[in-house]
Design an enzyme around this catalytic site. Structure first.
Site, PDB file in Angstrom:
ATOM      1  N   GLY A  12     -58.641 -39.676 -20.516  1.00 36.43           N
ATOM      2  CA  GLY A  12     -57.727 -39.271 -21.573  1.00 36.43           C
ATOM      3  C   GLY A  12     -57.063 -37.960 -21.225  1.00 36.43           C
ATOM      4  CB  CYS A  13     -55.467 -35.456 -23.387  1.00 35.26           C
ATOM      5  SG  CYS A  13     -54.671 -33.845 -23.278  1.00 35.26           S
ATOM      6  CG  PHE A  14     -54.880 -33.069 -17.870  1.00 36.18           C
ATOM      7  CD1 PHE A  14     -54.180 -32.373 -18.843  1.00 36.18           C
ATOM      8  CD2 PHE A  14     -54.181 -33.463 -16.735  1.00 36.18           C
ATOM      9  CE1 PHE A  14     -52.833 -32.070 -18.699  1.00 36.18           C
ATOM     10  CE2 PHE A  14     -52.829 -33.171 -16.581  1.00 36.18           C
ATOM     11  CZ  PHE A  14     -52.163 -32.465 -17.570  1.00 36.18           C
ATOM     12  CD1 TRP A  15     -54.085 -29.788 -21.173  1.00 34.20           C
ATOM     13  CD2 TRP A  15     -53.471 -30.344 -23.252  1.00 34.20           C
ATOM     14  NE1 TRP A  15     -52.706 -29.778 -21.222  1.00 34.20           N
ATOM     15  CE2 TRP A  15     -52.309 -30.118 -22.484  1.00 34.20           C
ATOM     16  CE3 TRP A  15     -53.337 -30.714 -24.592  1.00 34.20           C
ATOM     17  CZ2 TRP A  15     -51.027 -30.239 -23.020  1.00 34.20           C
ATOM     18  CZ3 TRP A  15     -52.060 -30.821 -25.116  1.00 34.20           C
ATOM     19  CH2 TRP A  15     -50.924 -30.593 -24.343  1.00 34.20           C
ATOM     20  CG  HIS A 155     -61.768 -35.346 -24.458  1.00 30.43           C
ATOM     21  ND1 HIS A 155     -60.408 -35.188 -24.344  1.00 30.43           N
ATOM     22  CD2 HIS A 155     -62.087 -36.412 -23.701  1.00 30.43           C
ATOM     23  CE1 HIS A 155     -59.927 -36.129 -23.541  1.00 30.43           C
ATOM     24  NE2 HIS A 155     -60.926 -36.884 -23.150  1.00 30.43           N
TER      25      HIS A 155
END
Length: 164
Positions: A12-15, A155
């Site tokens: 998912g979003c890497f942040w 996350h």
């Protein structure tokens, strides 16, 4: 630092992935970027086929590839295809980019353990992909949630207990 190893994952979003991994025992550095796609020098606006991934530099005397994967399966939903939270598309797929046969086998073992645990409602859809070039994302994406503590993330730790 020559004894440190690197792991490459996408979920998912890497942040959000970076933010949670940065404080894990044995993790020495994290970097967000693009991996597994079709073009060289991808950017946030142009990364066809690439996943938003994370490069994790770790000390194998303090943690292991299996422990990294164990945590990976606890902080994102590995049963969705090309989706995490509100983010949809192949950029947000769940993937492990293995660098050698040992990592591939360890990833297969962890996936079996996660599936057998029945903690998730569905089967793991995480892909195992051979490592390809990891392209660092633009500076504004590095350490994003440190710079913007109230920024978007999907996350979080879903399970307190380890799978292994």
């Amino acid at each position: 630092m020559s004894d440190y190893k690197k792991a490459y994952i996408a979920g998912g979003c890497f942040w959000g992935m970076e933010d949670l991994f940065r404080t894990r025992p044995g993790v020495k550095d994290t970097e967000v970027g693009y991996i597994g796609g079709q073009n060289d020098h991808p950017t946030y606006r142009n990364h066809p086929g690439h996943a938003e991934g994370i490069e994790i530099t770790y000390d194998p005397e303090q943690t292991s590839f299996k422990k990294i994967l164990d945590y990976f399966f606890r902080i994102h939903n590995p049963t969705t295809i090309d989706r995490q939270g509100n983010d949809i598309g192949s950029s947000y797929r769940s993937a492990i980019f293995y660098q050698n046969d040992e990592e591939r086998k360890e990833a297969q073992e962890i996936i079996k353990i996660v599936n057998d645990s029945k903690k998730w409602d569905g089967a793991v859809a995480t892909t195992l992909e051979p490592y390809s070039t990891f392209w660092a994302a633009e500076p504004e994406h590095q350490d994003y949630l440190l710079k913007r503590p109230n920024g978007y993330t999907c996350h979080f730790e879903r399970f307190d207990e380890s799978f292994i």
